[in-house]
Design an enzyme around this catalytic site. Structure first.
Site, PDB file in Angstrom:
ATOM      1  N   ARG A   4      90.157 -17.585 -64.870  1.00  0.00           N
ATOM      2  CA  ARG A   4      89.847 -16.820 -65.949  1.00  0.00           C
ATOM      3  C   ARG A   4      89.653 -17.794 -67.230  1.00  0.00           C
ATOM      4  O   ARG A   4      88.511 -18.181 -67.579  1.00  0.00           O
ATOM      5  CB  ARG A   4      90.746 -15.498 -66.221  1.00  0.00           C
ATOM      6  CG  ARG A   4      90.178 -14.648 -67.362  1.00  0.00           C
ATOM      7  CD  ARG A   4      90.083 -15.002 -68.742  1.00  0.00           C
ATOM      8  NE  ARG A   4      91.442 -15.258 -69.192  1.00  0.00           N
ATOM      9  CZ  ARG A   4      91.655 -15.814 -70.379  1.00  0.00           C
ATOM     10  NH1 ARG A   4      90.669 -16.237 -71.210  1.00  0.00           N
ATOM     11  NH2 ARG A   4      93.013 -16.047 -70.875  1.00  0.00           N
ATOM     12  N   ASP A   5      90.964 -18.243 -67.829  1.00  0.00           N
ATOM     13  CA  ASP A   5      90.809 -19.131 -68.868  1.00  0.00           C
ATOM     14  C   ASP A   5      90.248 -20.234 -68.448  1.00  0.00           C
ATOM     15  O   ASP A   5      89.632 -20.879 -69.442  1.00  0.00           O
ATOM     16  CB  ASP A   5      92.366 -19.310 -69.334  1.00  0.00           C
ATOM     17  CG  ASP A   5      92.599 -19.810 -70.638  1.00  0.00           C
ATOM     18  OD1 ASP A   5      91.828 -20.335 -71.081  1.00  0.00           O
ATOM     19  OD2 ASP A   5      93.907 -19.656 -71.056  1.00  0.00           O
ATOM     20  N   HIS A 196     102.782 -18.977 -72.427  1.00  0.00           N
ATOM     21  CA  HIS A 196     101.568 -19.586 -72.244  1.00  0.00           C
ATOM     22  C   HIS A 196     101.437 -20.990 -72.794  1.00  0.00           C
ATOM     23  O   HIS A 196     101.076 -21.056 -74.181  1.00  0.00           O
ATOM     24  CB  HIS A 196     100.285 -18.615 -72.607  1.00  0.00           C
ATOM     25  CG  HIS A 196      99.035 -19.316 -72.346  1.00  0.00           C
ATOM     26  ND1 HIS A 196      98.144 -18.547 -71.535  1.00  0.00           N
ATOM     27  CD2 HIS A 196      98.107 -19.995 -72.896  1.00  0.00           C
ATOM     28  CE1 HIS A 196      96.981 -19.046 -71.357  1.00  0.00           C
ATOM     29  NE2 HIS A 196      96.958 -19.988 -72.252  1.00  0.00           N
ATOM     30  N   HIS A 198      99.903 -24.721 -73.482  1.00  0.00           N
ATOM     31  CA  HIS A 198      99.048 -26.104 -73.505  1.00  0.00           C
ATOM     32  C   HIS A 198      99.469 -27.206 -73.480  1.00  0.00           C
ATOM     33  O   HIS A 198     100.501 -27.362 -73.961  1.00  0.00           O
ATOM     34  CB  HIS A 198      97.963 -25.581 -74.870  1.00  0.00           C
ATOM     35  CG  HIS A 198      96.924 -24.429 -74.576  1.00  0.00           C
ATOM     36  ND1 HIS A 198      95.991 -24.187 -75.228  1.00  0.00           N
ATOM     37  CD2 HIS A 198      96.888 -23.429 -73.401  1.00  0.00           C
ATOM     38  CE1 HIS A 198      95.429 -23.065 -74.878  1.00  0.00           C
ATOM     39  NE2 HIS A 198      95.952 -22.584 -73.651  1.00  0.00           N
ATOM     40  N   CYS A 229      90.348 -27.588 -74.563  1.00  0.00           N
ATOM     41  CA  CYS A 229      90.874 -27.161 -75.808  1.00  0.00           C
ATOM     42  C   CYS A 229      89.548 -26.736 -76.860  1.00  0.00           C
ATOM     43  O   CYS A 229      89.261 -27.723 -77.394  1.00  0.00           O
ATOM     44  CB  CYS A 229      91.927 -27.869 -76.611  1.00  0.00           C
ATOM     45  SG  CYS A 229      92.646 -27.297 -77.999  1.00  0.00           S
ATOM     46  N   ASN A 238      95.075 -25.963 -70.997  1.00  0.00           N
ATOM     47  CA  ASN A 238      96.189 -25.131 -70.065  1.00  0.00           C
ATOM     48  C   ASN A 238      96.796 -26.303 -69.525  1.00  0.00           C
ATOM     49  O   ASN A 238      96.467 -27.319 -68.790  1.00  0.00           O
ATOM     50  CB  ASN A 238      95.476 -24.294 -69.176  1.00  0.00           C
ATOM     51  CG  ASN A 238      94.673 -23.215 -69.909  1.00  0.00           C
ATOM     52  OD1 ASN A 238      95.382 -22.653 -70.570  1.00  0.00           O
ATOM     53  ND2 ASN A 238      93.516 -22.774 -69.409  1.00  0.00           N
TER      54      ASN A 238
END
Ligand code: MG
Length: 302
Positions: A4-5, A196, A198, A229, A238
């Site tokens: 997804r991301d 979450h 990064h 990003c 991520n």
């Protein structure tokens, strides 16, 4: 998060069967919870095949197939497609929320209430608080702002997993530990906490470790570190799942994921046209395997 991301950040549309194959490969590597897609509008053509991807993911026994939804309308579509785990998102920062979903934070809170209201019994809910620590437009976000918004959201729905998101990757471990510790003290009845991370500034694993030490046990990560990003073009987004599995394996914390197989999927993902990847462990393992096989061959010669 890769399907997804991660996929969302890839320009060239990935064929649906390729997405389904990668989700199955991640499942085969041991992952039992995957954010498989998002039900969104036509502005994100990469995820236009959400119905097909979710159907394929649901066929994998025991997989918790989470889907991201921005509002009630798309939550309804996701539920109609058989979703059993919805994730909703909003930002603590007004400017980021406006930029991301074209709504004020108060409007997003009201939308969250509508999504929570239509959630059938047995369907799980995850709440993502973007810019919980830091905003690309407004800089460091005050702890009190994140905690106050979280309080309003918990009044709407007390039975959701709460993810605090380092949207910019600029956060450092002390801040991660401090905010989770304060949030857990203030809201001890939260069903589960998630982080979450990064890796834009190389702090992804360090921040995950800080969250773990504060008591978090759910970590978002993306195989291959897939996902750039948007606020730092060319930079990684991520944290790579391989890097977190390597870290937790080394600490004796079981994740159920087989690192070698995961790294192989990460290498496949990294070869997708338009992929922006990150992480270190995948390539380090490949190099050490080359050295290892050379030593083995030397052994055979004697
Ligand atoms: Mg992300």
């Amino acid at each position: 998060m890769a399907p997804r991301d991660g996929f969302q950040s890839v320009g060239p549309v990935i064929p649906t069967r390729e997405k389904i194959r990668i989700i199955a490969a991640l499942y085969d590597a041991g992952l039992r919870r995957i954010e498989v897609t998002s039900f969104v509008g036509p502005a994100v053509p990469q995820l236009a095949d959400a119905v097909e991807v979710l159907a394929a993911a649901r066929a994998l026994a025991g997989l918790d197939a989470q889907v991201l939804v921005p509002n009630q309308r798309h939550a309804e579509r996701a539920l109609a497609a058989g979703a059993r785990h919805l994730a909703f998102f909003l930002s603590v920062s007004e400017r980021h929320n406006e930029n991301n979903v074209r709504r004020s934070v108060a409007e997003s809170v009201a939308e969250y209430a509508r999504v929570a209201a239509i959630r059938p019994a047995g369907v799980k809910l995850r709440l993502n608080l973007a810019t919980a620590f830091d905003c690309p437009f407004e800089g460091r976000v005050a702890e009190s702002a994140t905690l106050e918004l979280l309080g309003r959201l918990l009044e709407v729905e007390s039975d959701a997993e709460v993810a605090l998101c380092d949207t910019t990757g600029r956060v450092t471990p002390g801040h991660v530990a401090a905010l989770f510790t304060a949030a857990m003290q203030q809201y001890p009845r939260v069903a589960a906490w998630a982080f979450h991370a990064h890796d834009t500034y190389g702090m992804g694993a360090a921040n995950a470790l800080a969250a773990w030490q504060a008591g978090v046990s759910v970590f978002d990560a993306s195989a291959g570190g897939l996902g750039g990003c948007p606020f730092a073009p060319g930079a990684t987004g991520n944290v790579a799942t391989e890097d977190l599995v390597w870290m937790f394996d080394g600490m004796g914390v079981a994740s159920g994921v087989e690192l070698g197989r995961l790294a192989a999927v990460g290498r496949e993902i990294a070869r997708l046209p338009g992929a922006q990847t990150g992480g270190r462990v995948r390539e380090a393992l490949a190099r050490s395997a080359e050295i290892g096989s050379g030593q083995h061959m030397g052994g055979l010669k004697k």
